[in-house]
Design an enzyme around this catalytic site. Structure first.
Site, short mmCIF file in Angstrom:
data_model
loop_
_atom_site.label_atom_id
_atom_site.label_comp_id
_atom_site.label_asym_id
_atom_site.label_seq_id
_atom_site.Cartn_x
_atom_site.Cartn_y
_atom_site.Cartn_z
N ASP A 1 -39.03 3.07 1.05
CA ASP A 1 -39.41 2.95 2.46
C ASP A 1 -38.14 2.98 3.29
O ASP A 1 -37.66 1.97 3.78
CB ASP A 1 -40.18 1.64 2.67
CG ASP A 1 -40.60 1.43 4.12
OD1 ASP A 1 -40.43 2.37 4.92
OD2 ASP A 1 -41.06 0.33 4.45
N GLN B 1 -26.31 -0.41 11.68
CA GLN B 1 -27.05 0.42 12.62
C GLN B 1 -27.32 -0.35 13.91
O GLN B 1 -27.19 -1.56 13.98
CB GLN B 1 -28.37 0.85 11.99
CG GLN B 1 -29.23 -0.31 11.50
CD GLN B 1 -30.17 0.06 10.38
OE1 GLN B 1 -30.50 1.22 10.18
NE2 GLN B 1 -30.63 -0.94 9.63
N GLY C 1 -30.00 -0.55 -1.94
CA GLY C 1 -31.05 -0.12 -2.83
C GLY C 1 -30.59 0.92 -3.83
O GLY C 1 -31.06 0.97 -4.97
#
Length: 275
Positions: A155, A31, A138
């Site tokens: 999160d 990103q 994750g």
């Protein structure tokens, strides 16, 4: 000449902040990462053009992700945070003395690196002895875990790019498998003004997996619309039935034991999304 950053939160609406200087910018493997110093909110982490956290208002999000599930569970010892490379949720998790180990799995190591450098008040807890930091996916970590965690906190960023798999029913099923028999999980689920369908779909999926599923909110100035939601799924413990003696004293700026229950009182238009 003044420099301003604008986040387009929809095609026709956004927020803007005056920038004093750019601290760091780069395209990571996953990103676009920008760290800027703002006039009003201090240092700000921006990913793919979206505000992730700021020094001024970060405590709201991080406290509400961490303390609602951790006070709901009677004895949380092993906690997993998926995402959260800025370290704020981990900082709040460590305020609970029952937690023996907190694992952070962040896909983008650059988020961790530059949060430590430019957001030390948020990321400082990542080096604590009770914390294990893993740079990795994750989604895959969850898939490889079974009956391991008391509480899992997701999160994540918005459901785009590397976080897209973290908003699927399959992921929530994997979380259930990774949790112990009385485990709890929580995830940020965006805002009801601009992404109502997301909230409806997530709560529907979680309800099909967890017997106790609830939605709660918090006010976060730099997030889209300012009204943010969180979905909690629990195998056994209801966050609305926490006994008074469960609440121990911790240092917070937003979360209180009164707000714990009050945050589940939803505006009607929000409640209608999950009927």
């Amino acid at each position: 000449m003044e420099l301003w950053f604008t986040e387009k939160q929809t095609k026709h609406f956004g927020i803007t902040a005056r920038i004093n200087r750019t601290l760091h910018t780069e395209q990571t493997e996953f990103q676009k990462l920008d760290m800027v110093e703002t006039e009003e909110f201090g240092n700000m982490l921006i990913l793919d053009g979206m505000v992730m956290t700021t020094e001024k208002d970060e405590f709201v999000y991080h406290e509400m992700v961490a303390h609602v599930p951790l006070f709901t569970h009677p004895n949380p010892e092993n906690v997993l945070v998926v995402g959260g490379g800025d370290g704020g949720v981990i900082r709040e998790v460590l305020k609970h003395p029952s937690v023996k180990k907190a694992t952070l799995v962040e896909i983008d190591g650059k988020v961790i690196e530059y949060s430590k450098k430019y957001l030390p008040s948020i990321a400082g807890a990542l080096d604590h002895e009770r914390v294990e930091v893993k740079v990795g996916d994750g989604f895959l970590h969850i898939a490889e875990s079974e009956n391991e965690y008391d509480v899992i906190m997701v999160d994540s960023t918005e459901p785009v790019g590397p976080a897209v798999n973290l908003f699927t029913k399959g992921f929530y099923a994997g979380i259930s498998k990774a949790l112990k028999e009385d485990g709890i999980f929580v995830a940020q689920t965006d805002n009801p003004w601009f992404t109502p369908e997301l909230i409806t779909n997530v709560v529907k999926d979680v309800k099909e997996i967890f017997p106790i599923t609830r939605l709660y909110t918090a006010n976060i100035p730099t997030y889209p619309s300012g009204l943010w939601t969180f979905t909690i799924g629990s195998k056994k413990y209801d966050p609305l039935e926490v006994s008074e003696d469960r609440f121990h004293d911790i240092e917070t700026k937003y979360y209180t034991k009164e707000l714990h229950k009050a945050s589940f009182a939803l505006p009607k238009f929000v409640g209608d999304l999950i009927k």
